[in-house]
Design a protein around this motif. Structure first.
Motif, PDB file in Angstrom:
ATOM      1  N   ASP A  40       0.812  -1.219   0.000  1.00 54.80           N
ATOM      2  CA  ASP A  40       0.000   0.000   0.000  1.00 54.80           C
ATOM      3  C   ASP A  40       0.844   1.268   0.000  1.00 54.80           C
ATOM      4  OD1 ASP A  40      -2.678  -1.326   0.228  1.00 54.80           O
ATOM      5  OD2 ASP A  40      -1.651  -2.178   1.955  1.00 54.80           O
ATOM      6  N   SER A 102      -2.502  -2.183   6.524  1.00 54.82           N
ATOM      7  CA  SER A 102      -2.806  -2.211   5.097  1.00 54.82           C
ATOM      8  C   SER A 102      -4.239  -1.743   4.834  1.00 54.82           C
ATOM      9  CB  SER A 102      -2.587  -3.642   4.582  1.00 54.82           C
ATOM     10  OG  SER A 102      -3.157  -3.796   3.311  1.00 54.82           O
ATOM     11  N   TYR A 103      -5.199  -2.293   5.582  1.00 54.02           N
ATOM     12  CA  TYR A 103      -6.603  -1.867   5.418  1.00 54.02           C
ATOM     13  C   TYR A 103      -6.775  -0.402   5.766  1.00 54.02           C
ATOM     14  CZ  TYR A 103      -8.289  -6.550   4.473  1.00 54.02           C
ATOM     15  OH  TYR A 103      -8.514  -7.758   3.878  1.00 54.02           O
ATOM     16  N   GLN A 106      -5.596   1.703   2.829  1.00 46.25           N
ATOM     17  CA  GLN A 106      -6.541   1.598   1.712  1.00 46.25           C
ATOM     18  C   GLN A 106      -7.801   2.414   2.000  1.00 46.25           C
ATOM     19  OE1 GLN A 106      -7.230  -2.557   0.989  1.00 46.25           O
ATOM     20  NE2 GLN A 106      -5.100  -2.950   0.417  1.00 46.25           N
ATOM     21  N   SER A 107      -8.313   2.309   3.230  1.00 47.41           N
ATOM     22  CA  SER A 107      -9.535   3.039   3.578  1.00 47.41           C
ATOM     23  C   SER A 107      -9.293   4.540   3.592  1.00 47.41           C
ATOM     24  CB  SER A 107     -10.046   2.604   4.950  1.00 47.41           C
ATOM     25  OG  SER A 107     -10.128   1.217   4.996  1.00 47.41           O
ATOM     26  N   SER A 115     -13.434   6.032  -4.870  1.00 45.49           N
ATOM     27  CA  SER A 115     -13.120   4.705  -5.395  1.00 45.49           C
ATOM     28  C   SER A 115     -12.732   4.716  -6.873  1.00 45.49           C
ATOM     29  CB  SER A 115     -14.309   3.765  -5.171  1.00 45.49           C
ATOM     30  OG  SER A 115     -15.434   4.307  -5.821  1.00 45.49           O
ATOM     31  N   TYR A 216      -6.856   0.555  -4.127  1.00 46.59           N
ATOM     32  CA  TYR A 216      -6.416  -0.839  -3.969  1.00 46.59           C
ATOM     33  C   TYR A 216      -5.294  -1.208  -4.946  1.00 46.59           C
ATOM     34  CZ  TYR A 216     -10.835  -0.706  -1.551  1.00 46.59           C
ATOM     35  OH  TYR A 216     -11.842  -0.347  -0.704  1.00 46.59           O
ATOM     36  N   ALA A 219      -2.316  -3.341  -3.643  1.00 43.41           N
ATOM     37  CA  ALA A 219      -2.504  -4.665  -3.043  1.00 43.41           C
ATOM     38  C   ALA A 219      -1.919  -5.784  -3.903  1.00 43.41           C
ATOM     39  CB  ALA A 219      -3.983  -4.912  -2.781  1.00 43.41           C
TER      40      ALA A 219
END
Lengths: 291, 233
Positions: A40, A102-103, A106-107, A115, A216, A219
């Motif tokens: 990320d 990581s999440y 991304q968030s 998005s 994303y 990833a």
């Protein structure tokens, strides 16, 4: 496209994987953890370039420098806040924390940029080279040139400089390194800084090659680079380079001659085969048992 | 030089070191002897900051180092050759020596030459990967590496472990040489015979406690020691 031009785009894609894999393998070798948020960092680096060049209208060079700077700061901060407090915790806690980071990244990107994928600016343009029938894309040339310089530089740094040798010492025996007067914490910080800088550069080439970046986007290259690091022998620097390059070539040739849909399956299949035959990876060393 | 006062060290629930106090004066060779598992290595690791004591104080050259991080002790003049040598097996002999001088930086080449003068064998093998050295050579390298920082206090943990008797003699001769150069020495050994012959003073450790202390000669003559550690009456 001819075999040779497929091969060269594979080489170029592979050197991007290699740059990312180096970060994985160095952090694993020195901090003994798998930093699953590493992929990320690529995305953050690429978004930094988009913001600086597209939104602020600054020159590409500023975008590159800003991207490297922000990734380094972010990598070091993540290590300090999320991983350092877990230095003596079980490996599973650290691994789960890394997935959480990581999440989180991304968030955060989703919140800021939405998005839809953003188009990546043309930071520098190298004209394609024609050699008879063969055409080599400008992106491939710049990727190959820069990654070669980086890999040679990194190898010299690890083998010849005091800090590089200290990193090898920490990687081999943390306690003994500490008894030499080497600060393990500082060494780990430097490792994260280098790994993140390499990820920023990888993000730049990744953006230039694919043209679009979303939350994303890091990833998949992150996972592929992890595969490359394991493939080459996790913890081994030449292994990460070799693993990354081979993976890129296999992926591109599989796309060209077998099936685009199956290319990822083929890549991961090769990993399974290599690990069956050589569980430590291509250049991985067996862990020395202490006598 | 070094004063250990009333330390208690735990591994989880296990109380490994119980109320241990001892002292090493400048210029001395002090030995800690005791059976396997008596807590000798634990005490040394606590001194060099790899483990922490729950109580008491450790003072080095008048400064309290009980809470000092391990890597900060080398520039203060403390070097620790750990049990099992712990040299960097994948690095060359010379690189290992360079790591010993990590905090020093200057006069490295001169210091390396000086280590080679004590251990000519290391010079022959300076570009070899340390993992290819024999056990005796690895011990020489571990000791040479520690001397690279010019320590005031050299801590040696089982330098004779796993070595043939003829090599053990060589290692103890080198310890005497380092001592003559002005280095104070704290030595942990299972080889009580050797450790007591070389020591000005010694402490005997049993299950994490100091049970006996005296000069090397006194302890060597003591019946209890003869029986327990020197193999015979």
């Amino acid at each position: 496209m001819s075999f040779l031009s497929n091969f060269i785009s594979g080489l170029s894609l592979g050197s991007i994987y290699a740059l990312i894999a180096l970060g994985y393998t160095m952090v694993y070798g020195i901090a003994k953890m798998l930093n699953f948020a590493h992929g990320d960092v690529i995305m953050v680096g690429a978004f930094t370039v988009i913001v600086v060049v597209n939104s602020l209208g600054l020159p590409g060079v500023v975008g590159i420098l800003a991207s490297v700077l922000i990734c380094v700061l972010m990598g070091v901060t993540i290590e300090r806040i999320a991983y350092k407090p877990l230095r003596s915790s079980p490996p599973l806690s650290v691994l789960i924390t890394a997935i959480g980071v990581s999440y989180f990244l991304q968030s955060l990107a989703l919140l800021i940029f939405g998005s839809t994928q953003k188009s990546f600016p043309k930071v520098f343009t190298v004209a394609p080279v024609h050699l008879g029938e063969l055409t080599i894309k400008g992106e491939s040339i710049e990727t190959l040139a820069v990654t070669t310089v980086i890999m040679v530089g990194l190898t010299l740094f690890i083998n010849k400089t005091k800090m590089g040798k200290a990193m090898r010492a920490v990687s081999e025996d943390r306690e003994a390194a500490e008894l030499m007067g080497i600060s393990v914490n500082r060494t780990i910080t430097v490792t994260f800084a280098i790994g993140s800088a390499l990820a920023a550069v990888a993000g730049l080439f990744f953006g230039a090659t694919y043209g679009f970046i979303g939350p994303y986007s890091g990833a998949m290259p992150g996972i592929k680079a992890f595969v490359a690091a394991v493939f080459g022998g996790i913890g081994s620097i030449p292994g990460a380079m070799l693993g990354g390059i081979l993976l890129g070539i296999i992926e591109n040739l599989a796309k060209a001659y077998i099936s685009t849909e199956l290319s990822d399956a083929i890549v991961f299949g090769v990993l399974v085969l290599v690990l069956l035959v050589k569980p430590t990876g291509l250049l991985g060393k067996k862990i020395n048992e202490k006598v | 030089m070094l004063k250990v006062e009333n330390i208690n060290v735990y591994y989880g629930q296990i109380h490994a070191i119980k109320d241990v106090s001892f002292e090493v004066k400048p210029g001395e060779i002090v030995s800690l002897i005791g059976a396997n598992g008596a807590g000798k290595s634990t005490i040394l690791k606590t001194i060099s900051g790899l483990l922490r004591s729950k109580t008491g104080h450790i003072t080095f050259k008048g400064e309290d180092i009980s809470k000092t991080e391990a890597y900060k002790l080398v520039p203060k003049g403390l070097a620790h050759v750990p049990e099992g040598r712990r040299i960097f097996l994948q690095m060359t002999v010379k690189e290992n020596l360079e790591m010993g001088a990590y905090t020093k930086g200057e006069d490295m080449e001169k210091d390396i030459e000086s280590v080679y003068s004590h251990f000519p064998r290391l010079k022959e093998r300076q570009n070899q990967i340390a993992g290819t050295l024999s056990g005796g050579e690895q011990q020489m390298l571990a000791m040479g590496r520690a001397m690279m920082s010019h320590p005031d206090l050299l801590i040696l943990d089982e330098p004779s472990m796993g070595l043939a008797p003829i090599l053990v003699q060589g290692i103890f001769d080198i310890i005497k040489e380092f001592h003559k150069m002005g280095t104070t020495i704290l030595l942990v050994e299972q080889n009580a015979e050797m450790a007591l012959s070389i020591a000005d003073r010694a402490y005997v450790l049993e299950s994490g406690r100091i049970v006996l202390t005296g000069t090397g000669a006194e302890l060597k003559a003591s019946d209890a020691i003869k029986k327990a550690y020197l193999g015979g009456a």
